[in-house]
Design a protein around this motif. Sequence first.
Motif, PDB file in Angstrom:
ATOM      1  N   LYS A   1      35.491  12.383   8.101  1.00 13.73           N
ATOM      2  CA  LYS A   1      35.416  11.495   6.943  1.00 13.73           C
ATOM      3  C   LYS A   1      34.506  10.311   7.274  1.00 13.73           C
ATOM      4  O   LYS A   1      34.411   9.904   8.418  1.00 13.73           O
ATOM      5  N   GLY A   2      33.907   9.732   6.293  1.00 18.60           N
ATOM      6  CA  GLY A   2      33.059   8.566   6.536  1.00 18.60           C
ATOM      7  C   GLY A   2      31.739   8.965   7.153  1.00 18.60           C
ATOM      8  O   GLY A   2      30.891   8.140   7.398  1.00 18.60           O
ATOM      9  N   ARG A   3      31.581  10.252   7.460  1.00 16.75           N
ATOM     10  CA  ARG A   3      30.323  10.731   7.988  1.00 16.75           C
ATOM     11  C   ARG A   3      29.744  11.731   7.013  1.00 16.75           C
ATOM     12  O   ARG A   3      29.010  12.626   7.405  1.00 16.75           O
ATOM     13  N   ALA A   4      30.124  11.587   5.781  1.00  8.48           N
ATOM     14  CA  ALA A   4      29.786  12.609   4.799  1.00  8.48           C
ATOM     15  C   ALA A   4      28.278  12.837   4.726  1.00  8.48           C
ATOM     16  O   ALA A   4      27.823  13.953   4.568  1.00  8.48           O
ATOM     17  N   ARG A   5      27.509  11.760   4.946  1.00  9.62           N
ATOM     18  CA  ARG A   5      26.069  11.920   4.813  1.00  9.62           C
ATOM     19  C   ARG A   5      25.498  12.722   5.987  1.00  9.62           C
ATOM     20  O   ARG A   5      24.405  13.233   5.921  1.00  9.62           O
ATOM     21  N   ARG A   6      26.293  12.823   7.036  1.00  9.59           N
ATOM     22  CA  ARG A   6      25.786  13.490   8.205  1.00  9.59           C
ATOM     23  C   ARG A   6      26.224  14.946   8.194  1.00  9.59           C
ATOM     24  O   ARG A   6      27.401  15.251   8.043  1.00  9.59           O
ATOM     25  N   ARG A   7      25.276  15.855   8.404  1.00 10.78           N
ATOM     26  CA  ARG A   7      25.652  17.271   8.413  1.00 10.78           C
ATOM     27  C   ARG A   7      26.055  17.698   9.805  1.00 10.78           C
ATOM     28  O   ARG A   7      25.551  17.188  10.792  1.00 10.78           O
ATOM     29  N   ASP A   8      26.989  18.653   9.857  1.00 13.71           N
ATOM     30  CA  ASP A   8      27.434  19.163  11.147  1.00 13.71           C
ATOM     31  C   ASP A   8      26.287  19.833  11.883  1.00 13.71           C
ATOM     32  O   ASP A   8      25.385  20.400  11.265  1.00 13.71           O
ATOM     33  N   ARG A   9      26.344  19.748  13.215  1.00 14.63           N
ATOM     34  CA  ARG A   9      25.312  20.421  14.011  1.00 14.63           C
ATOM     35  C   ARG A   9      25.504  21.926  13.933  1.00 14.63           C
ATOM     36  O   ARG A   9      26.619  22.421  13.802  1.00 14.63           O
ATOM     37  N   LYS A  10      24.412  22.634  14.019  1.00 14.34           N
ATOM     38  CA  LYS A  10      24.469  24.096  13.924  1.00 14.34           C
ATOM     39  C   LYS A  10      23.629  24.713  15.025  1.00 14.34           C
ATOM     40  O   LYS A  10      22.676  24.113  15.495  1.00 14.34           O
ATOM     41  N   ASP A  11      23.990  25.935  15.395  1.00 10.40           N
ATOM     42  CA  ASP A  11      23.186  26.671  16.360  1.00 10.40           C
ATOM     43  C   ASP A  11      22.253  27.585  15.582  1.00 10.40           C
ATOM     44  O   ASP A  11      22.710  28.454  14.846  1.00 10.40           O
ATOM     45  N   ARG A  12      20.954  27.372  15.720  1.00 13.86           N
ATOM     46  CA  ARG A  12      20.004  28.097  14.874  1.00 13.86           C
ATOM     47  C   ARG A  12      19.160  29.083  15.675  1.00 13.86           C
ATOM     48  O   ARG A  12      18.980  28.935  16.869  1.00 13.86           O
ATOM     49  N   ASP A  13      18.598  30.056  14.941  1.00 17.73           N
ATOM     50  CA  ASP A  13      17.706  31.027  15.574  1.00 17.73           C
ATOM     51  C   ASP A  13      16.268  30.550  15.599  1.00 17.73           C
ATOM     52  O   ASP A  13      15.491  30.911  16.469  1.00 17.73           O
ATOM     53  N   THR A  14      15.873  29.772  14.584  1.00 20.89           N
ATOM     54  CA  THR A  14      14.489  29.298  14.546  1.00 20.89           C
ATOM     55  C   THR A  14      14.454  27.779  14.481  1.00 20.89           C
ATOM     56  O   THR A  14      15.467  27.147  14.189  1.00 20.89           O
ATOM     57  N   ILE A  15      13.301  27.231  14.733  1.00 25.39           N
ATOM     58  CA  ILE A  15      13.094  25.776  14.745  1.00 25.39           C
ATOM     59  C   ILE A  15      14.142  25.104  15.633  1.00 25.39           C
ATOM     60  O   ILE A  15      14.724  24.080  15.276  1.00 25.39           O
ATOM     61  N   SER A  16      14.432  25.729  16.791  1.00 23.32           N
ATOM     62  CA  SER A  16      15.297  25.079  17.765  1.00 23.32           C
ATOM     63  C   SER A  16      14.549  25.091  19.088  1.00 23.32           C
ATOM     64  O   SER A  16      13.534  25.761  19.230  1.00 23.32           O
ATOM     65  N   VAL A  17      15.067  24.314  20.056  1.00 20.13           N
ATOM     66  CA  VAL A  17      14.392  24.265  21.357  1.00 20.13           C
ATOM     67  C   VAL A  17      14.318  25.653  21.978  1.00 20.13           C
ATOM     68  O   VAL A  17      13.304  26.060  22.537  1.00 20.13           O
ATOM     69  N   GLU A  18      15.437  26.412  21.853  1.00 20.96           N
ATOM     70  CA  GLU A  18      15.467  27.755  22.439  1.00 20.96           C
ATOM     71  C   GLU A  18      14.368  28.624  21.826  1.00 20.96           C
ATOM     72  O   GLU A  18      13.714  29.400  22.503  1.00 20.96           O
ATOM     73  N   TRP A  19      14.187  28.456  20.523  1.00 18.00           N
ATOM     74  CA  TRP A  19      13.183  29.272  19.824  1.00 18.00           C
ATOM     75  C   TRP A  19      11.784  28.925  20.327  1.00 18.00           C
ATOM     76  O   TRP A  19      10.972  29.813  20.575  1.00 18.00           O
ATOM     77  N   VAL A  20      11.518  27.634  20.477  1.00 17.73           N
ATOM     78  CA  VAL A  20      10.204  27.218  20.978  1.00 17.73           C
ATOM     79  C   VAL A  20       9.960  27.822  22.358  1.00 17.73           C
ATOM     80  O   VAL A  20       8.886  28.364  22.647  1.00 17.73           O
ATOM     81  N   LYS A  21      11.003  27.779  23.206  1.00 12.22           N
ATOM     82  CA  LYS A  21      10.850  28.354  24.544  1.00 12.22           C
ATOM     83  C   LYS A  21      10.521  29.844  24.473  1.00 12.22           C
ATOM     84  O   LYS A  21       9.628  30.337  25.150  1.00 12.22           O
ATOM     85  N   LEU A  22      11.278  30.551  23.622  1.00  6.39           N
ATOM     86  CA  LEU A  22      11.050  31.992  23.493  1.00  6.39           C
ATOM     87  C   LEU A  22       9.652  32.283  22.963  1.00  6.39           C
ATOM     88  O   LEU A  22       8.972  33.191  23.445  1.00  6.39           O
ATOM     89  N   GLU A  23       9.223  31.487  21.963  1.00  7.03           N
ATOM     90  CA  GLU A  23       7.897  31.718  21.387  1.00  7.03           C
ATOM     91  C   GLU A  23       6.808  31.520  22.443  1.00  7.03           C
ATOM     92  O   GLU A  23       5.842  32.283  22.511  1.00  7.03           O
ATOM     93  N   LEU A  24       6.974  30.494  23.275  1.00  3.89           N
ATOM     94  CA  LEU A  24       5.982  30.265  24.336  1.00  3.89           C
ATOM     95  C   LEU A  24       5.934  31.461  25.282  1.00  3.89           C
ATOM     96  O   LEU A  24       4.864  31.924  25.666  1.00  3.89           O
ATOM     97  N   MET A  25       7.120  31.979  25.630  1.00  5.07           N
ATOM     98  CA  MET A  25       7.149  33.119  26.539  1.00  5.07           C
ATOM     99  C   MET A  25       6.510  34.344  25.896  1.00  5.07           C
ATOM    100  O   MET A  25       5.775  35.086  26.531  1.00  5.07           O
ATOM    101  N   ARG A  26       6.818  34.545  24.612  1.00  5.74           N
ATOM    102  CA  ARG A  26       6.251  35.715  23.928  1.00  5.74           C
ATOM    103  C   ARG A  26       4.739  35.623  23.877  1.00  5.74           C
ATOM    104  O   ARG A  26       4.041  36.624  24.051  1.00  5.74           O
ATOM    105  N   THR A  27       4.239  34.414  23.653  1.00  5.79           N
ATOM    106  CA  THR A  27       2.804  34.234  23.589  1.00  5.79           C
ATOM    107  C   THR A  27       2.178  34.441  24.966  1.00  5.79           C
ATOM    108  O   THR A  27       1.208  35.173  25.130  1.00  5.79           O
ATOM    109  N   ALA A  28       2.791  33.803  25.977  1.00 11.50           N
ATOM    110  CA  ALA A  28       2.205  33.858  27.312  1.00 11.50           C
ATOM    111  C   ALA A  28       2.215  35.276  27.869  1.00 11.50           C
ATOM    112  O   ALA A  28       1.276  35.698  28.521  1.00 11.50           O
TER     113      ALA A  28
END
Lengths: 303, 611
Positions: free
Chosen positions: A24-51
């Motif tokens: 409560k009182g944090r209504a404007r703030r959305r809960d954190r989520k674990d995502r498949d894209t646009i996350s640090v893990e995704w950036v790491k994977l994309e770099l590896m796939r490219t390299a």
Amino acid sequence: MTAPPLTPVAPAARPVTAPDPAPKGRARRRDRKDRDTISVEWVKLELMRTAYATRGGLLSKRDPRVVIWWYLLFAVVPWFTHSVTVLASLFVLAAVAVLVSRVGPLVLGLFVIGLLAEGFYLLVAAAIFGGGTESIVALAELTLKLGTISMASMAAFVSLDPEKLSDALLSLRAPALLSFAVSYGYRMLPMLMEEFHTIIDGHRLRSAPLPSKGFLGWRVVVRLGTTVVQAFYPMMLNTAKRTRTTVEALETKGFTFAAENDAGRRIRLAYLKVRLGDVVFLAVSALLVAGAFWLGTQFPVLD
Amino acid sequence: MTPVPAAPASEVPAIEVEDLWFRYPGAADDTLRGVDLRIEQGDFVAVVGGNGSGKTTLCKTFNGLVPHFWSGDLVGSVRILGEDTQDLTVAALSHRIGYVYQDFAAQLVRPTVRDEVTFAPVNFGLDDWSERADTALAALDITELADRFTWQLSGGQQHLTALASVMALRPRVIVVDEPVAELDPARATEIYERLAQLNREGTTVVVIEHHAEFVARYARSVVLMADGAPRWHLPVADALARTSDLDDAGIPAPQVVAVARALEQDGPVPLTVPDAARWLDERGHRPARARQAPTGPAPTGQAPAGQVPATTRPRGQGEAAVAARLSGVVHGYRSVSGAWNPVLDGLDLTLREGERVALVGSNGAGKSTLLRLLTGLKVPRSGDVVVGGTNTKTVSASQLSDQVCYLYQRPEQMFVKDSVRADVGYFPVDRKRSGADELVERVLDRVRLAELADRDGRLLSGGQQRRATLAIGLAMQPALLLLDEPTSSLDVRSRDDVIEMLAALAEHIRCVVVATHDMHLVAEWADRVIVLDGGRIIEDTDPATLFSRPGVLTRARLVPPQVAQLGATIGMLPPPLSVAELLARLAPNLPDAHLPDAHLPDAHRTRTDAR
């Protein structure tokens, strides 16, 4: 163990049901989520796939030396013309190459953002300095050239895994040290990324939380910037400590020996072979480039 | 140079060192002081000794890195298969003797396993390079890994790859520096089995090893290094019987040897658990029928795998407050190919205050993932993680760390400032805690690092580094402390130090969770063990009960401490957790071991009640 008592360290003074158990009182703030894209893990994977060229694609099946020659063709030719028609045709060719080479979304996205930002900046520059259409055309020409070369680089290097690239360099008589540095750099990439991420996470856990994000999140940006700089030194020191082992291992595995003897080079490069497909590929590319110049003579635009 | 050495006559020793002295450039003292050593071909030698006794330097003289690569003052001679290392280059020596480093990941220099294994033979221009690589891969049974990238491999697989890349040159001697430092017990055994196999096929093996249990099981002879020279070189049975010499060097005897020595001051000692059981039997030592229940919470009944809600565990004195709760947690990661790899699969777990929890399971079972979820660095795909009443999804990791502290497996990753003092102070000073400076000094004092506090953490020894990370944790004053492998790659003395310190923490920190492969740590410290396998909890119990469940142990690739194995073999149930406990539970040594049928052991009764 003889150690002084540590009573004041006891956490009893602080409430365990800490900051604010209810969202409560944090209504404007959305809960954190674990995502498949646009996350640090995704950036790491994309770099590896490219390299490591894991996506395949048309160019990845070609002999690596042919890919390098192909790249040089597209990197050099745009500088020999001022024709917007020729440059636009080359740009389209390079764009097709990017598509058939299956360049990943991260690299492509960064490129598109870069290109749009540059276009915008050119317009602003032209408007401010008042060069009129002439200067816009001149600047657009440069953008097309750089865009073509960037796309050709993406297509070529996304298709070359580290071994192929270093072998191709070796075969083209680049110094053995350069060829090895390329391959070792790729080898270190995942290690460095992991190390860096771990240290950044350590900072996240140990630094004080930001009181607020600030206007447009400027505090977040400043925090991120300082953390990245601060994390750099521990990463380099930790890695440097380990390279001693690497250098010794290289010595025992005959790396120095191979630099002075040709037998190893011969064995290493034995698999490289320019086949009919490679010749056809280069010939078709050359014809298409020639076609672009022919189009330029037929339909000159603002020459 | 000649790439392949001719097979020497078998009388030639594999390694012969005569009156060897060595000093590193700029060092004040000699590292090696008059080494005389002869290692025969076909031997399996364990080099043991405390930190700084010169073990590693000695082994680097074997393959010529000392003095060809690390120059310094060298007097005396080293002969490998009859040839003086002074006369050969490092490259030439590497065909005769292979060296596998402790930091095996840093030794891998190529992207894929096949590239790595072919690297040396190709460099030396050997025409049968491909065949050599295939043979080496097959000998270590890792052919199926050939096309994998080395950074995708687990620790054990990386180690085998490093070994294969050395074996591809077909050396007659291999030196392996601490083969099992960071591996789970079952994988450690696997590495040793492969080394033993190579040894049976004729390769001379030299290992540098802290774990006396592996020495006892696999080595044929032991070299004890002390102060830069071998104190003795003896067959393994004689060597391990000299418990006081080993103890002086910081190598406590294997537990079975300690049991035997406690019962008999002299004479031969058993080296393995079956030997020890026989040894006890021959001398009429049997478990007493009546015995005290082990300390700690009573064990649970046989719960079905994956469904052990912690809340149903029987507890002595009411329910303690909840420190953290995970419900229906699903988490995993995407691989480079894009495939989803589940790590935790619908996990439910409640951690309570006052608990000392050990999280065990094979490499890749999800231990580190679970710890990371508790820190809030990651949030679960589905399900909830609630720490001290706060759902980790609602706050940032930074806010959550008021309550949770996570200490990484590799200490140097926690050293982000330029001195230990700054690192310890980072958290309290950045949060402007009142009295932060005094707190830092007190904590540094507590871990006995006050004198070294101005150094960079990276320059400390392994044991000191661990204590420094513990200090960082203490200064954060967490309610929940999470540690990832706090005892890995420590010599036994530093490890005991860490275990003792963890035990002392109990009064200051409400709940401590340790992810570990170290079953000694589990036995000596934990009061609750959670076994992870395949993303689920397959057992949630106390250490003694765990060690009496062979099914769970095999499935999770766990190997109990020797003393627990020995206890189980001679019929002590639940198995003892320490040498002292085993000894206390032995019947008085009577020739007639028929004791009156005493009452059932307490643990059995409790177990029946729990059902």
